[in-house]
Scaffold this motif. Structure first.
Motif, PDB file in Angstrom:
ATOM      1  N   GLY A  90     -16.587  18.719 -10.394  1.00 35.75           N
ATOM      2  CA  GLY A  90     -17.390  18.988  -9.256  1.00 35.75           C
ATOM      3  C   GLY A  90     -18.348  17.595  -9.115  1.00 35.75           C
ATOM      4  N   GLY A  91     -19.422  17.966  -9.015  1.00 32.06           N
ATOM      5  CA  GLY A  91     -20.436  16.922  -8.627  1.00 32.06           C
ATOM      6  C   GLY A  91     -21.672  17.116  -8.499  1.00 32.06           C
ATOM      7  N   ILE A  92     -22.671  16.244  -8.240  1.00 34.34           N
ATOM      8  CA  ILE A  92     -24.013  16.331  -8.141  1.00 34.34           C
ATOM      9  C   ILE A  92     -24.553  16.243  -6.521  1.00 34.34           C
ATOM     10  CG2 ILE A  92     -26.600  15.274  -8.694  1.00 34.34           C
ATOM     11  CD1 ILE A  92     -24.823  14.079 -10.946  1.00 34.34           C
ATOM     12  N   LEU A  93     -25.146  17.253  -5.951  1.00 36.34           N
ATOM     13  CA  LEU A  93     -25.577  17.230  -4.570  1.00 36.34           C
ATOM     14  C   LEU A  93     -26.983  16.710  -4.614  1.00 36.34           C
ATOM     15  CD1 LEU A  93     -23.942  20.233  -3.167  1.00 36.34           C
ATOM     16  CD2 LEU A  93     -23.059  18.278  -3.521  1.00 36.34           C
ATOM     17  N   GLY A  94     -27.473  16.235  -3.411  1.00 32.89           N
ATOM     18  CA  GLY A  94     -28.934  15.775  -3.333  1.00 32.89           C
ATOM     19  C   GLY A  94     -28.988  14.403  -3.808  1.00 32.89           C
ATOM     20  N   MET A  95     -28.166  13.565  -3.816  1.00 34.73           N
ATOM     21  CA  MET A  95     -28.210  11.822  -4.225  1.00 34.73           C
ATOM     22  C   MET A  95     -28.450  11.281  -3.266  1.00 34.73           C
ATOM     23  SD  MET A  95     -25.500  11.383  -7.639  1.00 34.73           S
ATOM     24  CE  MET A  95     -24.113  11.871  -6.703  1.00 34.73           C
ATOM     25  N   GLY A  96     -28.436  11.831  -1.983  1.00 35.44           N
ATOM     26  CA  GLY A  96     -28.880  10.864  -0.910  1.00 35.44           C
ATOM     27  C   GLY A  96     -27.450  10.668   0.032  1.00 35.44           C
ATOM     28  N   GLU A  97     -26.595  11.496  -0.184  1.00 31.57           N
ATOM     29  CA  GLU A  97     -25.341  11.716   0.444  1.00 31.57           C
ATOM     30  C   GLU A  97     -25.565  12.433   1.918  1.00 31.57           C
ATOM     31  OE1 GLU A  97     -25.999  13.428  -2.210  1.00 31.57           O
ATOM     32  OE2 GLU A  97     -25.689  15.524  -1.779  1.00 31.57           O
ATOM     33  N   SER A  98     -24.814  12.225   2.617  1.00 32.75           N
ATOM     34  CA  SER A  98     -24.929  13.053   3.925  1.00 32.75           C
ATOM     35  C   SER A  98     -24.266  14.448   3.821  1.00 32.75           C
ATOM     36  CB  SER A  98     -24.111  12.191   5.250  1.00 32.75           C
ATOM     37  OG  SER A  98     -22.916  12.427   5.072  1.00 32.75           O
ATOM     38  N   LEU A  99     -24.585  15.271   4.586  1.00 35.93           N
ATOM     39  CA  LEU A  99     -24.087  16.498   4.850  1.00 35.93           C
ATOM     40  C   LEU A  99     -22.423  16.694   4.863  1.00 35.93           C
ATOM     41  CD1 LEU A  99     -26.544  18.580   7.098  1.00 35.93           C
ATOM     42  CD2 LEU A  99     -26.480  18.699   4.381  1.00 35.93           C
ATOM     43  N   ASP A 100     -22.060  15.579   5.885  1.00 36.48           N
ATOM     44  CA  ASP A 100     -20.490  15.444   5.880  1.00 36.48           C
ATOM     45  C   ASP A 100     -20.026  14.866   4.500  1.00 36.48           C
ATOM     46  OD1 ASP A 100     -20.795  16.067   8.656  1.00 36.48           O
ATOM     47  OD2 ASP A 100     -20.360  14.007   9.430  1.00 36.48           O
ATOM     48  N   VAL A 160      -8.722  21.660  -7.761  1.00 35.22           N
ATOM     49  CA  VAL A 160      -9.440  22.134  -8.955  1.00 35.22           C
ATOM     50  C   VAL A 160      -9.813  23.441  -9.165  1.00 35.22           C
ATOM     51  CG1 VAL A 160     -11.774  21.317 -10.058  1.00 35.22           C
ATOM     52  CG2 VAL A 160     -10.394  19.514  -9.027  1.00 35.22           C
ATOM     53  N   GLU A 161      -9.676  24.051 -10.295  1.00 36.73           N
ATOM     54  CA  GLU A 161      -9.866  25.451 -10.712  1.00 36.73           C
ATOM     55  C   GLU A 161     -11.355  25.753 -10.769  1.00 36.73           C
ATOM     56  OE1 GLU A 161      -6.978  24.890 -13.994  1.00 36.73           O
ATOM     57  OE2 GLU A 161      -6.720  27.046 -13.644  1.00 36.73           O
ATOM     58  N   SER A 162     -11.908  25.046 -11.425  1.00 35.35           N
ATOM     59  CA  SER A 162     -13.391  25.193 -11.881  1.00 35.35           C
ATOM     60  C   SER A 162     -14.240  23.937 -11.304  1.00 35.35           C
ATOM     61  CB  SER A 162     -13.398  25.129 -13.441  1.00 35.35           C
ATOM     62  OG  SER A 162     -14.660  25.221 -13.877  1.00 35.35           O
ATOM     63  N   VAL A 163     -15.315  24.194 -10.516  1.00 42.52           N
ATOM     64  CA  VAL A 163     -15.994  23.460  -9.720  1.00 42.52           C
ATOM     65  C   VAL A 163     -17.604  23.652 -10.262  1.00 42.52           C
ATOM     66  CG1 VAL A 163     -16.980  22.535  -7.540  1.00 42.52           C
ATOM     67  CG2 VAL A 163     -14.353  23.233  -7.909  1.00 42.52           C
ATOM     68  N   PRO A 164     -17.882  22.477 -10.997  1.00 38.76           N
ATOM     69  CA  PRO A 164     -19.597  22.725 -11.278  1.00 38.76           C
ATOM     70  C   PRO A 164     -20.201  22.096 -10.276  1.00 38.76           C
ATOM     71  CG  PRO A 164     -18.337  21.214 -12.621  1.00 38.76           C
ATOM     72  CD  PRO A 164     -17.246  21.678 -11.858  1.00 38.76           C
ATOM     73  N   LEU A 165     -21.372  22.767  -9.731  1.00 39.69           N
ATOM     74  CA  LEU A 165     -22.114  22.056  -8.873  1.00 39.69           C
ATOM     75  C   LEU A 165     -23.705  21.836  -9.403  1.00 39.69           C
ATOM     76  CD1 LEU A 165     -21.713  23.965  -5.295  1.00 39.69           C
ATOM     77  CD2 LEU A 165     -20.658  21.570  -6.162  1.00 39.69           C
ATOM     78  N   ASN A 166     -24.067  20.677  -9.302  1.00 36.83           N
ATOM     79  CA  ASN A 166     -25.459  20.202  -9.918  1.00 36.83           C
ATOM     80  C   ASN A 166     -26.300  19.705  -8.636  1.00 36.83           C
ATOM     81  OD1 ASN A 166     -24.866  19.781 -13.138  1.00 36.83           O
ATOM     82  ND2 ASN A 166     -23.037  18.988 -11.876  1.00 36.83           N
ATOM     83  N   PHE A 167     -27.749  19.851  -8.921  1.00 38.67           N
ATOM     84  CA  PHE A 167     -28.622  19.533  -7.901  1.00 38.67           C
ATOM     85  C   PHE A 167     -29.625  18.607  -8.384  1.00 38.67           C
ATOM     86  CE2 PHE A 167     -27.171  23.759  -7.489  1.00 38.67           C
ATOM     87  CZ  PHE A 167     -26.339  23.580  -6.631  1.00 38.67           C
ATOM     88  N   LEU A 168     -29.554  17.042  -7.883  1.00 38.50           N
ATOM     89  CA  LEU A 168     -30.043  16.096  -8.579  1.00 38.50           C
ATOM     90  C   LEU A 168     -31.238  16.440  -8.964  1.00 38.50           C
ATOM     91  CD1 LEU A 168     -29.994  12.770  -9.317  1.00 38.50           C
ATOM     92  CD2 LEU A 168     -31.119  12.758  -6.991  1.00 38.50           C
TER      93      LEU A 168
END
Ligand code: SF4
Length: 347
Positions: free
Chosen positions: A213-223, A237-245
């Motif tokens: 998965g990844g990290i949201l809130g790093m300055g990326e756009s909504l798109d 991908v079967e399992s998607v970890p979401l992190n928030f910066l």
């Protein structure tokens, strides 16, 4: 003054929900629309995401935990990471922890109900005999000492190292994309996005379950949040970890403003629509939800990481388990079932 609500928004959410429940997909265009919805529509969006979660993932929540086995002074320059040797932070630096300490942590995680346990090391892959030897020792000790699922997150894999780790007894491999490809040059310049994709493919080809998965809130756009979801969908991908910066002072992202609870919940819900069948597990940055933490499941999450994260403290495990129980959800403890299923399929 009363809000002016647009009925067509509710209808559109419902139409997309029905399509997904019937086995269809949400397009990236629809994802870009959804992730921009006003907070007014968040409860409706979450109710629909909850329905999709229940339909495809049932009433069980997958719980996992990790151990940071080697920390600090990493060769890579990931802008969010306190462990990078390129940034000046207070992150702890230490070499491999003893195997018995790792097994003790794994046993504790199993007692909590975690089905999987991740061996996480700083660095960019398994590159030396020392690293290989240590991992062999770890996986042998975990095999003897615990029935918990054996995961690892060790940076890039080659075809060869993926096969070796599988032979050592590793079952799942975690490797985040971190973000969309179009944002990756803002996050890291010491390795490439293609290496992330190759690693995911090598892990899958070696017969490992992939968690990415990844990290949201790093300055990326909504798109760009939708772009990452699309890439994860293409990679199946079967399992998607979401992190928030969680901004760490001393890193290039140390002064970013954390995401609001509403923005986090909308992102989780949109990911559930984009990836209806995936295990969406919430990891670092949950604290920014404040009192709204339990809403991650109503927003579509089906998994959660408990205990401490790599260099930050997690919420109390008792509080997390109580939260799951209070919501009348069950903790999935399916490691043995999964292994049996795998051996049946292989026979
Ligand atoms: S995210 Fe991993 S590879 Fe990147 S700097 Fe941190 S420990 Fe190193």
């Amino acid at each position: 003054m009363a809000s002016q609500l647009d009925n067509s928004v509710y209808t559109r959410i419902d139409d997309i929900t029905q399509r997904i429940l019937a086995g269809g997909e949400m397009s990236a265009d629809e994802g870009r629309w959804m992730i921009r919805l006003d907070d007014d529509y968040l409860p409706w969006l979450m109710a629909s995401a909850d329905r999709i979660r229940k339909t495809f993932r049932g009433n069980e929540i997958e719980v996992c935990a990790i151990a940071n086995v080697r920390s600090g002074n990493c060769s890579e320059n990931c802008s969010f990471c306190s462990q990078s040797g390129h940034h000046k932070t207070q992150a702890p630096a230490y070499d491999y922890i003893p195997a018995d300490e790792l097994v003790a942590q794994a046993k504790k995680a199993r007692e909590w109900g975690a089905s999987d346990f991740g061996v996480v090391s700083k660095g960019w892959g398994v590159r030396s005999d020392k690293e290989e030897g240590k991992l062999e020792e770890y996986f042998a000790a975990l095999d003897d000492g615990s029935d918990i699922g054996r995961c690892a997150s060790l940076g890039a894999l080659t075809k060869d190292s993926a096969g070796k780790l599988k032979a050592m007894g590793m079952e799942n491999y975690h490797h985040n994309l971190e973000c969309a490809e179009s944002f990756f040059d803002q996050v890291c310049t010491t390795h490439t996005y293609q290496e992330n994709i190759d690693t995911i493919n090598h892990a899958r080809d070696a017969g490992l379950r992939v968690c990415a998965g990844g990290i949201l809130g790093m300055g990326e756009s909504l798109d760009q949040r939708i772009e990452m979801a699309e890439t994860l969908r293409q990679l199946q991908v079967e399992s998607v970890p979401l992190n928030f910066l969680s901004p760490v002072l001393g890193t290039p992202m140390g002064t970013r403003t954390p995401m609001s609870p509403q923005e986090i919940l909308r992102a989780i819900a949109t990911y559930r629509f984009m990836l209806p069948q995936a295990e969406i597990r919430i990891a670092g940055g949950r604290q920014f939800l404040g009192d709204m933490q339990s809403m991650i499941f109503m927003a579509g999450a089906s998994g959660v990481m408990i205990g401490d994260y790599l260099t930050t403290k997690g919420r109390g495990v008792e509080d997390d388990l109580k939260m799951i129980k209070d919501l009348k959800l069950d903790v999935r403890g399916n490691t043995q079932q999964r292994r049996q299923q795998d051996s049946t399929e292989a026979a």
